[in-house]
Design an enzyme around this catalytic site. Structure first.
Site, mmCIF file in Angstrom:
data_model
loop_
_atom_site.group_PDB
_atom_site.id
_atom_site.type_symbol
_atom_site.label_atom_id
_atom_site.label_comp_id
_atom_site.label_asym_id
_atom_site.label_seq_id
_atom_site.Cartn_x
_atom_site.Cartn_y
_atom_site.Cartn_z
ATOM 1 N N LYS A 1 0.845 -1.203 0.000
ATOM 2 C CA LYS A 1 0.000 0.000 0.000
ATOM 3 C C LYS A 1 0.876 1.246 0.000
ATOM 4 C CE LYS A 1 -3.967 1.777 2.720
ATOM 5 N NZ LYS A 1 -4.901 1.428 3.833
ATOM 6 N N SER B 1 -9.839 1.513 2.939
ATOM 7 C CA SER B 1 -8.973 2.321 2.100
ATOM 8 C C SER B 1 -7.938 1.503 1.320
ATOM 9 C CB SER B 1 -8.250 3.348 2.957
ATOM 10 O OG SER B 1 -7.371 2.716 3.872
ATOM 11 N N SER C 1 -9.923 -1.098 7.009
ATOM 12 C CA SER C 1 -9.361 -0.866 5.678
ATOM 13 C C SER C 1 -8.662 -2.036 5.011
ATOM 14 C CB SER C 1 -8.397 0.311 5.717
ATOM 15 O OG SER C 1 -9.123 1.489 5.560
#
Ligand code: GLN
Length: 502
Positions: A80, A155, A179
């Protein structure tokens, strides 16, 4: 599809260690997949093919020289884009950090590299990890590989979509309120939020420091267990990291747990739970019963989800989370001031305050600004006791409920999300509705507990439905075994979206 891409992380690592497949071939297969499907999915903010190839060549050279290979040697993964890496950029999908190059590498990424993994690139997210759909990305949203008119969740939407679309074999995300688990649920992959402190946060760009935790996404439970075992462990650079040794998550993973007691928190099985999700979870419960698991009724009163006559949903956990996380966000994001690094206004300014505010105003997105303002408000004198201190008390009550529930059961089972993946734009005008995508995931972060989202099946529209297993502090091994039990009993594992069969 290239047969290399059809292999799980575990299978691929074994094939590379055996010399059946070279790390270069594996990496090339994924770079080809990225070339073919990334334009449609948009999972990555940046790919680093040349670097990936160099890493793969180094693995192959090591193997040829007869040296010992790490557990992920040659396996292509993605991380990420809120994890600092000395290679490429670290943007947090924010215009503020668009050109930022981190001076150091996050512990988790260094651990992946030490284990021999090949890093393909950095994945998209909601700006600074604030959101549930990647629609808050400062760049462009990521698409759900199961239906590109729908969100991948967030997210860590880029990390989940990259795994679901087989643009990497596994990935890392971060989870502050759901997330990792929520996008895993919406993309039909496995996602793990470890116990708070199990994985080092050093090099993770902080959102809510008392809630944030890094974890893996993969196509099955065994891969997720392997990736967790690589990144877990004490790190002296993170003062909240736990000293406890990491157990062997893979030993016994295929052995069912005798007499597993599964608690169903009755507050999670209300009218707020949508039809098809309810049916899939009911079927999962039956599957567990058939394995001999005992189903226990438990209560989490302070994680209650209420629904009024007009159909409005409310939850203490969501309210508490949005006070704690915004308070921590307002202080964590104060460092983005246009002075040290990141975007600085090009306008002529009269003083330093104007420099701060213009730089922030020009480059931070609406959701990030909303949270900074909410958090600053709840921390300001006069409101601190009414909001922030009150939220901390509610947080304690939520955590105590879990402790009491785990006296009666080993794990809890509930949905990961109330519904399947929603369409782009469906919730963007209503932040409260967006916040409710996390009603089942948020209380774990408040309590610091581990959770795993596993695919439970598909809806009639062919969209993944995720279920969540929750355990007490440091019960990761039990969660992996319990999750694997479900895969073995149901045959649901490594779901592949239709685009892969085309
Ligand atoms: N969707 C939640 C939020 O917007 C959780 C985000 C996260 O876990 N990083 O805050």
């Amino acid at each position: 599809m290239n047969p290399i891409i059809e292999k799980s992380v575990t299978e691929l690592a074994a094939a590379i260690a055996d010399g059946q497949i070279s790390a270069v071939e594996a990496t090339q297969a994924y770079l080809d997949a990225i070339e073919a499907r990334e334009p449609e999915i948009a999972a990555y903010n940046e790919t680093c093919g040349d670097l990936a190839m160099q890493q793969a060549q180094a693995v192959d050279a090591k193997r040829q020289a007869g040296q010992t290979l790490g557990p992920l040697a040659g396996v292509p993964v993605a991380v990420k884009d809120n994890l600092c890496t000395e290679f490429g950029h670290t943007t947090c999908s924010s215009a503020y950090l668009k050109n930022f190059k981190a001076p150091y590498t996050a512990t988790v990424v260094a651990k992946l590299q030490q284990a021999g993994a090949v890093i393909l690139g950095k994945t998209n997210l909601d700006e600074f990890a604030m959101g549930s759909s990647t629609e808050n990305s400062g760049f462009a949203p990521t698409k759900n590989p199961w239906d590109t008119s729908r969100v991948p969740g967030g997210s860590s939407g880029g990390s989940a979509a990259a795994v679901a679309g087989r643009l990497c074999a596994g990935s890392l995300g971060s989870d502050t309120g759901g997330s990792i688990r929520q996008p895993a649920g919406l993309c039909g992959v496995v996602g793990v939020k470890p116990t708070y402190g199990r994985v080092s946060r050093y090099g993770l760009v902080a959102f809510g420091s008392s809630l944030d935790q890094i974890g893996p996404l993969a196509t099955n439970v065994t891969d997720a267990a392997l990736l967790t075992s690589v990144i877990a462990g004490h790190d002296e650079r993170d003062s909240t990291s736990l000293p406890n040794p990491v157990g062997d998550y893979l030993a016994d993973i295929d052995t069912p747990i005798d007499g597993l007691r599964i608690g169903l928190p009755r507050e999670f099985y209300t009218e707020a739970l949508g039809g098809e999700t309810r049916e899939a979870i009911a079927a999962a419960i039956e599957t567990y019963k058939a394995t001999g698991a005992e189903i226990v009724d438990v209560s989490l009163p302070h994680s209650r989800i209420d629904i009024d006559a007009a159909g409005n949903i409310s939850s203490f956990a969501v309210a508490c989370y949005y006070i704690v996380c915004t308070a921590e966000c307002s202080s964590n994001l104060a460092r983005f001031d246009g002075v040290h690094y990141g975007h600085r206004t090009a306008e002529k300014v009269d003083d330093i305050i104007e420099l701060f505010s213009r730089s922030r105003d020009e480059s931070l997105g609406d959701e990030v600004k909303r949270r900074i303002m909410l958090g600053t408000y709840t921390l300001s004198s006069g409101y601190y006791d009414a909001y922030y201190n009150k939220a901390l008390k509610v947080r304690r009550l939520i955590a105590d409920d879990f402790t009491a529930a785990f006296e009666k059961c080993d794990v809890l089972l509930c949905p990961t999300t109330p519904t399947t993946a929603f369409k782009f734009g469906e919730k963007t005008d209503n932040p409260l509705e967006m916040y409710l995508s996390d009603i089942y995931t948020i209380s774990l972060n408040l309590a610091g507990l581990p959770g795993i989202s596993i695919p439970a099946g598909l809806s009639k529209d062919n969209l993944p439905i995720g279920m969540q297993l929750i355990g007490p502090v440091l019960s990761e091994k039990t969660l992996f075994r319990a999750g694997r039990m479900f895969e073995l009993a149901s045959g649901i594992s490594r779901l592949a979206p239709p685009m892969l069969k085309a």
